[in-house]
Enzyme design. Structure first.
Site, PDB file in Angstrom:
ATOM      1  N   ARG A  28      46.777  22.673  22.859  1.00  0.00           N
ATOM      2  CA  ARG A  28      47.366  21.321  22.808  1.00  0.00           C
ATOM      3  C   ARG A  28      47.309  20.724  21.399  1.00  0.00           C
ATOM      4  O   ARG A  28      48.277  20.140  20.936  1.00  0.00           O
ATOM      5  CB  ARG A  28      46.674  20.417  23.822  1.00  0.00           C
ATOM      6  CG  ARG A  28      46.966  20.911  25.236  1.00  0.00           C
ATOM      7  CD  ARG A  28      47.095  19.795  26.224  1.00  0.00           C
ATOM      8  NE  ARG A  28      47.623  20.310  27.480  1.00  0.00           N
ATOM      9  CZ  ARG A  28      47.266  19.880  28.676  1.00  0.00           C
ATOM     10  NH1 ARG A  28      46.383  18.924  28.794  1.00  0.00           N
ATOM     11  NH2 ARG A  28      47.825  20.391  29.760  1.00  0.00           N
ATOM     12  N   GLY A 107      29.481  39.632  18.218  1.00  0.00           N
ATOM     13  CA  GLY A 107      30.294  40.838  18.009  1.00  0.00           C
ATOM     14  C   GLY A 107      31.743  40.483  17.728  1.00  0.00           C
ATOM     15  O   GLY A 107      32.366  41.020  16.800  1.00  0.00           O
ATOM     16  N   THR A 129      29.833  31.791  23.552  1.00  0.00           N
ATOM     17  CA  THR A 129      28.835  32.715  24.097  1.00  0.00           C
ATOM     18  C   THR A 129      27.725  31.925  24.788  1.00  0.00           C
ATOM     19  O   THR A 129      27.340  30.854  24.305  1.00  0.00           O
ATOM     20  CB  THR A 129      28.221  33.614  22.996  1.00  0.00           C
ATOM     21  OG1 THR A 129      27.082  34.310  23.533  1.00  0.00           O
ATOM     22  CG2 THR A 129      27.750  32.831  21.772  1.00  0.00           C
ATOM     23  N   ASP A 131      24.772  32.826  24.902  1.00  0.00           N
ATOM     24  CA  ASP A 131      23.473  33.189  24.303  1.00  0.00           C
ATOM     25  C   ASP A 131      22.978  32.224  23.222  1.00  0.00           C
ATOM     26  O   ASP A 131      21.816  32.267  22.850  1.00  0.00           O
ATOM     27  CB  ASP A 131      23.557  34.588  23.680  1.00  0.00           C
ATOM     28  CG  ASP A 131      23.954  35.647  24.689  1.00  0.00           C
ATOM     29  OD1 ASP A 131      23.626  35.458  25.874  1.00  0.00           O
ATOM     30  OD2 ASP A 131      24.583  36.646  24.309  1.00  0.00           O
ATOM     31  N   LYS A 217      -2.874  26.044  41.396  1.00  0.00           N
ATOM     32  CA  LYS A 217      -1.436  26.353  41.396  1.00  0.00           C
ATOM     33  C   LYS A 217      -1.094  27.255  42.562  1.00  0.00           C
ATOM     34  O   LYS A 217      -1.789  28.234  42.828  1.00  0.00           O
ATOM     35  CB  LYS A 217      -1.033  27.030  40.088  1.00  0.00           C
ATOM     36  CG  LYS A 217      -0.945  26.049  38.960  1.00  0.00           C
ATOM     37  CD  LYS A 217       0.107  26.421  37.948  1.00  0.00           C
ATOM     38  CE  LYS A 217       0.272  25.254  36.996  1.00  0.00           C
ATOM     39  NZ  LYS A 217       1.220  25.473  35.955  1.00  0.00           N
ATOM     40  N   ARG A 258      26.879  33.508  34.333  1.00  0.00           N
ATOM     41  CA  ARG A 258      28.080  33.281  33.520  1.00  0.00           C
ATOM     42  C   ARG A 258      29.100  32.383  34.210  1.00  0.00           C
ATOM     43  O   ARG A 258      29.973  31.836  33.554  1.00  0.00           O
ATOM     44  CB  ARG A 258      28.778  34.611  33.241  1.00  0.00           C
ATOM     45  CG  ARG A 258      28.044  35.495  32.291  1.00  0.00           C
ATOM     46  CD  ARG A 258      28.950  36.630  31.850  1.00  0.00           C
ATOM     47  NE  ARG A 258      28.274  37.478  30.904  1.00  0.00           N
ATOM     48  CZ  ARG A 258      28.148  37.205  29.619  1.00  0.00           C
ATOM     49  NH1 ARG A 258      28.659  36.098  29.121  1.00  0.00           N
ATOM     50  NH2 ARG A 258      27.505  38.036  28.825  1.00  0.00           N
TER      51      ARG A 258
HETATM   52  P1  ATP Z   1      28.540  38.025  23.916  1.00  0.00           P
HETATM   53  O1  ATP Z   1      27.791  36.995  23.144  1.00  0.00           O
HETATM   54  O2  ATP Z   1      28.945  37.532  25.220  1.00  0.00           O
HETATM   55  O3  ATP Z   1      27.832  39.335  23.973  1.00  0.00           O
HETATM   56  P2  ATP Z   1      30.167  39.166  21.833  1.00  0.00           P
HETATM   57  O4  ATP Z   1      31.377  38.674  21.158  1.00  0.00           O
HETATM   58  O5  ATP Z   1      28.933  39.284  20.985  1.00  0.00           O
HETATM   59  O6  ATP Z   1      29.921  38.246  23.096  1.00  0.00           O
HETATM   60  P3  ATP Z   1      30.472  42.043  21.931  1.00  0.00           P
HETATM   61  O7  ATP Z   1      30.625  42.958  23.099  1.00  0.00           O
HETATM   62  O8  ATP Z   1      29.348  42.294  21.008  1.00  0.00           O
HETATM   63  O9  ATP Z   1      30.447  40.575  22.542  1.00  0.00           O
HETATM   64  O10 ATP Z   1      31.811  42.116  21.068  1.00  0.00           O
HETATM   65  C1  ATP Z   1      33.085  41.896  21.654  1.00  0.00           C
HETATM   66  C2  ATP Z   1      34.110  42.740  20.966  1.00  0.00           C
HETATM   67  O11 ATP Z   1      34.165  42.402  19.567  1.00  0.00           O
HETATM   68  C3  ATP Z   1      33.829  44.237  20.973  1.00  0.00           C
HETATM   69  O12 ATP Z   1      34.205  44.850  22.170  1.00  0.00           O
HETATM   70  C4  ATP Z   1      34.682  44.708  19.811  1.00  0.00           C
HETATM   71  O13 ATP Z   1      36.025  44.776  20.166  1.00  0.00           O
HETATM   72  C5  ATP Z   1      34.493  43.566  18.810  1.00  0.00           C
HETATM   73  N1  ATP Z   1      33.401  43.892  17.887  1.00  0.00           N
HETATM   74  C6  ATP Z   1      32.070  43.814  18.125  1.00  0.00           C
HETATM   75  N2  ATP Z   1      31.347  44.234  17.066  1.00  0.00           N
HETATM   76  C7  ATP Z   1      32.256  44.606  16.125  1.00  0.00           C
HETATM   77  C8  ATP Z   1      32.162  45.145  14.813  1.00  0.00           C
HETATM   78  N3  ATP Z   1      30.971  45.400  14.244  1.00  0.00           N
HETATM   79  N4  ATP Z   1      33.307  45.414  14.139  1.00  0.00           N
HETATM   80  C9  ATP Z   1      34.506  45.162  14.706  1.00  0.00           C
HETATM   81  N5  ATP Z   1      34.663  44.678  15.950  1.00  0.00           N
HETATM   82  C10 ATP Z   1      33.567  44.387  16.648  1.00  0.00           C
END
Ligand code: ATP
Length: 325
Positions: A28, A107, A129, A131, A217, A258
């Protein structure tokens, strides 16, 4: 890179409550500011395969209340390779996408950083996330809702733990960070938390059992951060062997953490950072995550937000210790 007309948006990694509110906000706010928005399905996998749809404001109607992500999400091994990212770039060229907004965790934003750098492409991240392990923002989208979900579950577990006079080890998510475990332990009035931040140098179970459980407790709740080797089952087994007098049970909360409708806090955070992503694009920013620190919107370079050393405030350990006597 010329003028930005079209923005692609995707969700990646584990789903988090509030991702939909973020999709709605980016869409939006983007449309309001004259951009065309393309919703990309299944995270980086959909980007590589070209699975997307032009989004109108109606496409994001009625989703602010919903958990999960209408764009679906995926973990995509191919995007971790230069070849995979090249394919993703080709899709952007073909679909005339000039900038990307990536909603995900550590990630996902690592992938976003690599992609942005390799192709000199504007990418903006949103902290999606449960976390809370992204550096530079006080909270991440989904974290508050998940804490509330865990709190409700543990309140229920407390009833049965009390009735049977048991020790319960409740395992929660959090990856390599103890935010969920430590804060939920405080919110639930738990007797202890076992968190990854501390495992390297202290035996947290020995420390907790050594303190002794108050005789009056009726029960004990220990919140344990998930871990492949030392999760709730591991600690329950140890108590059975090392302290055989106790009646021990384990509850692994798993994926129910989640789900569910996002809290007000997560909806607001998602809405503010989503609009912040469009503002960042207008300002010509790239390779930054939009966060909120001390109630201010901040733009944190990817290289900084994916640092792995974000830690909860150590004073929380003292607070829990003092309140659980
Ligand atoms: P969550 O906090 O829920 O775990 P996240 O984003 O950390 O979420 P990941 O599974 O670590 O979850 O990463 C999601 C996607 O991001 C991966 O499947 C991959 O496609 C991409 N990814 C993760 N690490 C890398 C990296 N080092 N280089 C490039 N792509 C990455």
């Amino acid at each position: 890179m010329g003028i930005i007309k079209t923005i692609g948006i995707l969700t990646s990694g584990g789903d988090a409550p509030g991702m939909n509110a973020a999709i709605r906000s980016v869409t939006r706010s983007g449309i309001c500011n004259g951009f065309k928005i393309k919703g990309i399905y299944r995270g980086y996998e959909g980007l590589i395969k070209g699975e997307m749809k032009d989004f109108t404001t109606e496409d994001v109607s009625g989703i602010i209340t919903r958990g999960g992500t209408i764009l679906k999400t995926a973990r995509c091994a191919e995007f971790m390779t230069p070849e995979g990212r090249k394919k993703a770039f080709k899709t952007c060229q073909k679909e005339r996408i000039d900038a990307l907004v990536v909603i995900g965790g550590n990630g996902s934003l690592t992938g976003a950083r690599d992609f942005g750098m390799e192709f000199d492409f504007p990418v903006i991240g949103l902290p999606g996330t449960i976390d809370n392990d992204l550096y530079g923002t006080d909270s991440t989208i989904g974290y508050d809702t998940t804490m509330n979900t865990i709190m409700e579950c543990v309140d229920r577990i407390r009833d049965t733990a009390n009735s049977h006079e048991r020790i319960f080890f409740v395992e929660v998510m959090g990856r390599d960070a103890g935010f969920l475990a430590q804060n939920c332990a405080i919110a639930c009035g738990a007797e202890a938390a076992i968190v990854p931040e501390e495992t390297t140098n202290v035996d947290q179970l020995a420390q907790f059992m050594g303190r002794g459980i108050r005789k009056s407790k009726k029960s004990c709740i220990v919140i344990v951060s998930e871990s492949p080797k030392c999760g709730a089952l591991y600690y329950a087994d140890r108590v059975k062997k090392e302290f055989p007098g106790f009646d021990v049970r384990v509850s692994i909360l798993g994926h129910l953490q989640r789900g569910g409708s996002p809290s007000a806090h997560d909806r607001i955070l998602a809405s503010i950072t989503g609009a912040g992503a469009i503002e960042a694009i207008k300002q010509g920013q790239r390779n930054v995550m939009v966060g909120v620190r001390n109630n201010e919107v901040v733009y944190v370079p990817f290289s900084e937000c994916i640092r792995t050393d974000k830690r909860f405030d150590k004073r929380l350990i003292t607070v829990l210790d003092e309140l659980s006597i």
